[in-house]
Design a protein around this motif. Structure first.
Motif, short mmCIF file in Angstrom:
data_model
loop_
_atom_site.label_atom_id
_atom_site.label_comp_id
_atom_site.label_asym_id
_atom_site.label_seq_id
_atom_site.Cartn_x
_atom_site.Cartn_y
_atom_site.Cartn_z
N PHE A 32 -4.86 -1.96 9.25
CA PHE A 32 -3.54 -1.91 8.60
C PHE A 32 -2.46 -1.66 9.65
O PHE A 32 -2.72 -1.08 10.70
CB PHE A 32 -3.50 -0.84 7.49
N ASN A 155 2.68 -6.44 6.73
CA ASN A 155 2.98 -5.17 6.06
C ASN A 155 1.79 -4.64 5.29
O ASN A 155 1.83 -3.51 4.79
CB ASN A 155 4.13 -5.38 5.05
N ASP A 156 0.74 -5.45 5.16
CA ASP A 156 -0.37 -5.09 4.26
C ASP A 156 -1.63 -4.71 5.02
O ASP A 156 -1.83 -5.10 6.17
CB ASP A 156 -0.73 -6.30 3.37
N SER A 157 -2.52 -3.99 4.32
CA SER A 157 -3.86 -3.75 4.84
C SER A 157 -4.62 -5.08 4.78
O SER A 157 -4.40 -5.88 3.88
CB SER A 157 -4.61 -2.76 3.97
N LEU A 158 -5.52 -5.26 5.73
CA LEU A 158 -6.21 -6.56 5.83
C LEU A 158 -7.72 -6.41 5.78
O LEU A 158 -8.28 -5.45 6.32
CB LEU A 158 -5.90 -7.22 7.18
N SER A 168 -5.12 -9.98 2.44
CA SER A 168 -4.65 -8.60 2.31
C SER A 168 -5.30 -7.97 1.09
O SER A 168 -5.69 -8.66 0.16
CB SER A 168 -3.13 -8.52 2.22
N PRO A 170 -5.39 -4.00 -1.31
CA PRO A 170 -4.71 -2.71 -1.44
C PRO A 170 -5.50 -1.55 -0.86
O PRO A 170 -6.63 -1.30 -1.27
CB PRO A 170 -4.57 -2.54 -2.96
N ASN A 172 -5.73 1.88 -1.12
CA ASN A 172 -5.19 2.84 -2.07
C ASN A 172 -6.31 3.79 -2.51
O ASN A 172 -6.96 3.56 -3.52
CB ASN A 172 -4.60 2.06 -3.25
#
Ligand code: MEV
Length: 314
Positions: A32, A155-158, A168, A170, A172
């Motif tokens: 990320f 901008n995102d987790s991968l 990408s 989440p 979370n």
């Protein structure tokens, strides 16, 4: 009064949660963008072609070998923009510690490409950006998987697999906090990747078992994240560290910080990035625990620590 033309670009650092090194061999990795650290680049008119970054200031032609990838990305970007004859001053400012597995070389390249496109009022899409950055990364790292370019530019987790469209997902996990700690020791990703390749040539069967296992653990980690299981994620991180040690990419300082983190309540701990120095990460299930671990890691010799929440539900 006419405003003087400038171009700006920015990119964050990155953290690999799981899958470093095995990602070079086609296994998945989870990473990320690490917004706590970043590189920004400013391009402004000048009659000479100058580069000014935090440890070098001078003509583009004098750029030292450790900044070869910076020189290359400037040249290649101007080539793509058909602006080879233009001159200007490029100022690069970084809060990402260099050679610590936090993606500083990729972030530098991303921010330079963005700033040059911005300077010439050209929109910079990922499909223009990534080939330029990966070309610079080849110079910096020899055989990059592309994960650093992807993570520092987004901008995102991968959930990243070399050569495949970037996925990408989440990141979370309730009450999950990641402690990132810098050993303060430079880790040469290029040398680590090349040493693993030599090891692979010497003992294909044994090394490919470690690589496959790291890939398997990364897939399990993705499931742990999607099912919101911080405890399972911690266990998987510990198992990954065993495999990374077998690939010879950990070192005494990383091992010591990993042990300290676990002794102070970390659910899991491992190196992150190229290894042989650089950074380690540890997982905690509360902010208080994360602060306790970070304090203990600093007392054990870490030069800097950061705490990052892995969930929006915390
Ligand atoms: C470096 O951040 C991660 C490595 O897996 C190399 C790469 O993927 O290019 C060690």
């Amino acid at each position: 009064m006419k405003k003087e033309k400038t171009g700006h670009g920015r990119a964050s650092g990155k953290i690999i949660l799981m899958g470093e090194h095995s990602v070079v061999y086609g296994e998945p990795a989870i990473a990320f963008p690490f917004q706590e650290t970043y590189i920004s680049t400013k391009v402004e008119p000048d009659t000479n072609m100058l580069v000014d970054c935090h440890y070098f200031c001078g003509e583009l032609s004098e750029v030292p070998p450790q900044l070869k990838s910076v020189k290359e990305v400037i040249k290649q970007t101007l080539n793509v923009l058909h602006k080879e004859k233009e001159t200007f001053k490029i100022t690069i400012t970084s809060t990402i510690p260099a050679e610590r597995g936090m993606g500083s070389s990729a972030a530098a390249a991303v921010s330079i490409v963005r700033a040059l496109f911005d300077y010439f009022d050209m929109p910079c899409t990922q499909s223009e950006l990534l080939p330029l950055v990966n070309r610079a990364e080849k110079i910096a790292h020899g055989n990059p998987s592309g994960i650093d370019a992807a993570a520092t530019s987004g901008n995102d987790s991968l959930f990243f697999i070399k050569g495949q469209p970037i996925e990408s997902f989440p990141m979370n996990v309730s009450n999950a906090y990641l402690i990132v700690a810098d050993t303060g020791i430079k880790g040469q990703t290029r040398a680590a990747v090349s040493d693993v390749a030599h090891l692979f040539e010497q003992n294909k069967q044994r090394v490919s078992q470690h690589i496959t296992e790291l890939g398997h653990l990364t897939k399990l980690a993705k499931q742990a994240i999607l099912t919101d299981d911080v405890y399972l994620l911690g266990k998987i991180m510990n198992q990954a560290q065993v495999q990374l040690k077998a690939l010879t990419v950990s070192n005494d300082q990383l091992d010591q910080l990993v042990v300290t983190a676990r002794e102070n309540g970390a659910l899991g701990a491992k190196l992150t990035g190229g290894g042989r120095g650089g950074c380690m990460i540890a997982l905690a299930d509360s902010k208080e625990q994360a602060v306790k671990i970070a304090t203990a890691i600093e007392a054990a010799g870490a030069k800097a620590t950061w705490i990052q929440s892995l969930g929006v539900k915390n």
